[in-house]
Write a protein that holds these residues in place. Structure first.
Motif, PDB file in Angstrom:
ATOM      1  N   ARG A 173       2.665   8.804  -0.198  1.00 50.60           N
ATOM      2  CA  ARG A 173       3.075   8.975   1.207  1.00 50.60           C
ATOM      3  C   ARG A 173       2.155   9.960   1.929  1.00 50.60           C
ATOM      4  N   GLN A 174       1.881  11.105   1.304  1.00 48.31           N
ATOM      5  CA  GLN A 174       1.050  12.112   1.963  1.00 48.31           C
ATOM      6  C   GLN A 174      -0.408  11.674   2.029  1.00 48.31           C
ATOM      7  N   VAL A 177      -0.712   9.664   5.134  1.00 44.18           N
ATOM      8  CA  VAL A 177      -0.688  10.539   6.315  1.00 44.18           C
ATOM      9  C   VAL A 177      -2.060  11.184   6.518  1.00 44.18           C
ATOM     10  N   ASN A 178      -2.638  11.716   5.429  1.00 44.19           N
ATOM     11  CA  ASN A 178      -3.948  12.371   5.532  1.00 44.19           C
ATOM     12  C   ASN A 178      -5.052  11.372   5.853  1.00 44.19           C
ATOM     13  N   GLN A 180      -4.835   8.607   7.610  1.00 42.50           N
ATOM     14  CA  GLN A 180      -4.831   8.292   9.039  1.00 42.50           C
ATOM     15  C   GLN A 180      -5.332   9.480   9.868  1.00 42.50           C
ATOM     16  N   LYS A 181      -4.841  10.655   9.562  1.00 42.63           N
ATOM     17  CA  LYS A 181      -5.184  11.844  10.347  1.00 42.63           C
ATOM     18  C   LYS A 181      -6.677  12.143  10.295  1.00 42.63           C
ATOM     19  N   PRO A 212       6.922   9.498   8.154  1.00 41.55           N
ATOM     20  CA  PRO A 212       5.590   9.420   7.540  1.00 41.55           C
ATOM     21  C   PRO A 212       5.374   8.204   6.649  1.00 41.55           C
ATOM     22  N   LEU A 215       3.702   4.419   7.430  1.00 43.00           N
ATOM     23  CA  LEU A 215       2.303   4.023   7.268  1.00 43.00           C
ATOM     24  C   LEU A 215       2.107   3.096   6.072  1.00 43.00           C
TER      25      LEU A 215
END
Length: 332
Positions: A173-174, A177-178, A180-181, A212, A215
């Protein structure tokens, strides 16, 4: 066996590392930096670093139609992870040779004694590992889109799937997030054919729109959640997370909190009737073999059917959920 890891090796000096050189896990270091290492297991305790381009080329040329990235759970050291990945690989080969190549993605779990201390240390490592693994995702996209490594007359046709178990879901999951960011601000591309979230140790609202985990549905054709209400490991996880004022149930305990708030390509599979039979008494690792046999369990059967068909319920494509029972794979 090929593998990718964000664990730092014993060979710290730049001169000790690089393609063709030994890679040795430093089990006392559970810190995850920005680096990731693309390697091959060459013996019981030996590994060699390949480098990103060499690994991707090897995967492209491997006699398998699809790749399955395997993100393990907490308190798993490399020997455990390799054994579990090999068991899954053997099950896949027995079902259909040349179909699925399992690629473990190893993040740095702690080597401490004591499961509670391990849990908190591993949560921190899971979050930090996502920085390196987001770089890995972008490196793959750059390689796949390069006319040098994938010319129009010789593209990479491998289908990619991902299976995250337990706290590996937090890593995944993280990572998204990273990714995309830092690399995909316009939105993550459709990369995975299937994303399997097994006994997920994240809150059960994680896949809702605006959360989150949404994604994952953007990057996947299918997102399949396997859960069991009597998963003892996740019961302990919920209690542990009260320390951080995180009182919500875990996704691997109840499935998504509200299926109507999840994207349309999210599916939920209730494994309550089989999980403790396959992993007594915890009921947490229930997605591989039937205990004391090399026979596949019904959860594995459903995962493999979804990988090969690309459909979670091929007999009823409007269906969003089902229950797995012993000897009775989920049907549409």
């Amino acid at each position: 066996m090929y593998f990718i890891t964000s664990r730092m090796p014993v060979e710290r000096a730049k001169t000790q590392r690089g393609p063709g050189k030994p890679y040795t896990f430093d089990l006392e270091d559970n810190a995850s930096g920005q680096e990731f290492f693309c390697c091959q297991k060459t013996g019981k305790k030996t590994h060699v670093e390949l480098g990103g381009k060499a690994l991707l080329s090897a995967l492209k040329e491997a006699p398998y139609r699809q790749v399955l990235l395997y993100l393990h759970g907490f308190s798993n050291l490399p020997d455990d992870i390799f054994a579990n990945a090999q068991e899954f690989q053997d099950l896949c080969d027995a079902k259909k040779k040349g179909e699925v190549l399992v690629l473990p993605v190893i993040w740095p779990c702690d080597n401490d004694l004591g499961i509670v201390k391990d849990y908190w240390d591993d949560q921190k490592s899971a979050d930090l590992s996502a920085f390196a693994l987001a770089r890995m995702m972008q490196r793959f996209m750059d390689w796949r889109n390069s006319p040098e490594t994938n010319p129009a007359d010789d593209p990479c046709l491998k289908r990619i799937n991902v299976l995250a178990h337990s706290m590996g879901n937090r890593v995944l999951r993280q990572t998204m997030v990273n990714w995309q960011k830092d690399y995909q601000p316009a939105g993550v591309p459709l990369l995975f054919r299937n994303t399997f979230l097994v006994a997920a140790d994240i809150v059960n609202e994680s896949l809702h729109r605006g959360q989150p985990g949404e994604l994952l549905s953007h990057a996947s054709r299918n997102v399949v959640v396997y859960y069991a209400s009597d998963d003892l490991a996740l019961r302990a996880s919920k209690v542990s997370n009260l320390k951080n004022a995180e009182a919500s149930r875990r996704l691997g305990h109840s499935g998504p909190e509200d299926m109507d708030r999840t994207p349309k390509n999210v599916y939920a599979i209730d494994c309550d009737d089989v999980n403790t039979d396959y992993d007594p008494p915890k009921g947490h690792s229930y997605f591989r073999s039937i205990p004391k046999t090399k026979k596949p369990g019904v959860v594995f059967e459903h995962i493999f059917q979804t990988i090969t068909s690309g459909r979670v319920f091929p007999d009823d494509e409007t269906r969003k959920s089902s229950v797995l029972r012993l000897g009775k794979p989920a049907k549409g």
